[in-house]
Design an enzyme around this catalytic site. Sequence first.
Site, PDB file in Angstrom:
ATOM      1  N   ILE A   1     -16.582  13.228  42.608  1.00  0.00           N
ATOM      2  CA  ILE A   1     -15.796  13.525  41.376  1.00  0.00           C
ATOM      3  C   ILE A   1     -15.492  11.867  41.079  1.00  0.00           C
ATOM      4  CG2 ILE A   1     -13.525  14.092  40.967  1.00  0.00           C
ATOM      5  CD1 ILE A   1     -15.142  16.318  41.680  1.00  0.00           C
ATOM      6  N   HIS A   2     -15.867  11.764  39.655  1.00  0.00           N
ATOM      7  CA  HIS A   2     -15.412  10.551  38.990  1.00  0.00           C
ATOM      8  C   HIS A   2     -15.254  10.817  37.677  1.00  0.00           C
ATOM      9  CE1 HIS A   2     -19.412  10.842  37.732  1.00  0.00           C
ATOM     10  NE2 HIS A   2     -19.258  10.018  36.867  1.00  0.00           N
ATOM     11  N   ARG A   3     -15.515  11.977  36.797  1.00  0.00           N
ATOM     12  CA  ARG A   3     -15.457  11.963  35.442  1.00  0.00           C
ATOM     13  C   ARG A   3     -14.055  11.656  34.948  1.00  0.00           C
ATOM     14  NH1 ARG A   3     -20.119  12.702  32.231  1.00  0.00           N
ATOM     15  NH2 ARG A   3     -21.717  13.543  33.492  1.00  0.00           N
TER      16      ARG A   3
ATOM     17  N   ARG B   1     -13.194   4.779  40.685  1.00  0.00           N
ATOM     18  CA  ARG B   1     -12.004   5.211  39.918  1.00  0.00           C
ATOM     19  C   ARG B   1     -11.078   6.192  40.625  1.00  0.00           C
ATOM     20  NH1 ARG B   1     -13.987   6.610  34.433  1.00  0.00           N
ATOM     21  NH2 ARG B   1     -11.895   6.918  33.629  1.00  0.00           N
TER      22      ARG B   1
ATOM     23  N   ASP C   1     -18.715  16.743  39.810  1.00  0.00           N
ATOM     24  CA  ASP C   1     -18.623  16.845  38.262  1.00  0.00           C
ATOM     25  C   ASP C   1     -19.842  15.678  37.534  1.00  0.00           C
ATOM     26  OD1 ASP C   1     -17.633  14.157  38.878  1.00  0.00           O
ATOM     27  OD2 ASP C   1     -15.679  14.511  37.898  1.00  0.00           O
TER      28      ASP C   1
END
Length: 348
Positions: free
Chosen positions: A206-208, A241, A280
Amino acid sequence: MSLTVLTVVGARPQFIKAAPVSHAFAAHGGIREILVHTGQHFDAAMSDVFFEELDIPPPAHNLEVNSLGHGAMTGRMLEKLEEVMIAEKPDWVLIYGDTNSTVAGALAAAKLHIPVAHVEAGLRSFNRRMPEEINRVMADHISTLLYCPTQTAVVNLKAEGITKGVHHVGDVMYDVTLAAVERAKGRSEILNKHGLTPKTYAVATIHRAENTDDPERFARVIQWLSDRGRDVPIIMPVHPRTRKLMEKSGLNPAGVQLIEPLGYLDMAWLTHNASGVFTDSGGLQKEAYFHRVPCVTLRDETEWVETVEAGWNRLWTDADYKPRQEISEYGIGKSSAKIAQSLVEAKK
Ligand code: UD1
């Protein structure tokens, strides 16, 4: 006389896509490549490891622009890229994908009247709230050559009035995945290191911004992963992030094994042996298919609609997969050579 191509990369997925194309340029012989790293991704685990493992030559220039808001990041890249392009005088500027480095490269070149070639052109989510969607649309409209990974991408460009210079070449990520599996076999220790048995675990990433920047949405994503983690063990390499957000919010998916970001070979091997992928990431959705592993995409839309149509991918909002079939659009693992040949021919 050889053709000079200035390649702009900056973020993790671009190192991966640039590797096979860079090798195809070297094999072709008639192309001199100048690699420029904007610096957008800078950690050893987010950048250096890809250059080492994928045999990418060291960048001729590193602009060291990172960790800024969109305006400041893109603006500083634009300024520095312009200087490099004026000094190097390339015949072509080559850009990849949809990051801030992509749009900065396209804009700097177009203003200097240097033709731009865009690899992974024509993708659309039709969600203009995504920074990537803005970057793609901008980049495509100022590119001279548009290398599309799928026929859907060709159709998307046509709908925006772009038909000249459009080539459906397949997906360079398929080229690199095939090579990575061969190299990772017998070399990657990732399964042993985390005590994993093939086909008994899922991989999550997950990073979006669309998932991480809204606290309520981020909480929903974490909850979804925690729920899935009750059915199957999940291992999750964590993007910086997302790591920062987990620390700030105190939200962690229960029962999910969190690990540091992985190099390409370990990630390929981890995915190859997984029973499912939850992500994602645009790249990982397709890689899941390349490894024939079913994927759930934690987004409300996807650019890679073929993977959904072919039953290998579904959105987290979909009830089930469609009937499963093979996808031919991504090519046969020779897209990079097609790009090299096309660039040389375009000069004539
Ligand atoms: C960028 C791309 C995204 C792509 C992703 C792949 C844009 C708008 N987004 O998002 O499309 O899917 O790359 O990973 O260009 N950070 C580190 N170390 C690093 C890299 C990033 O600590 O090596 C931190 C930055 O300081 C920043 C955050 O992670 O706080 C986000 O980095 P940024 O480059 O802005 O965007 P990504 O989320 O990586």
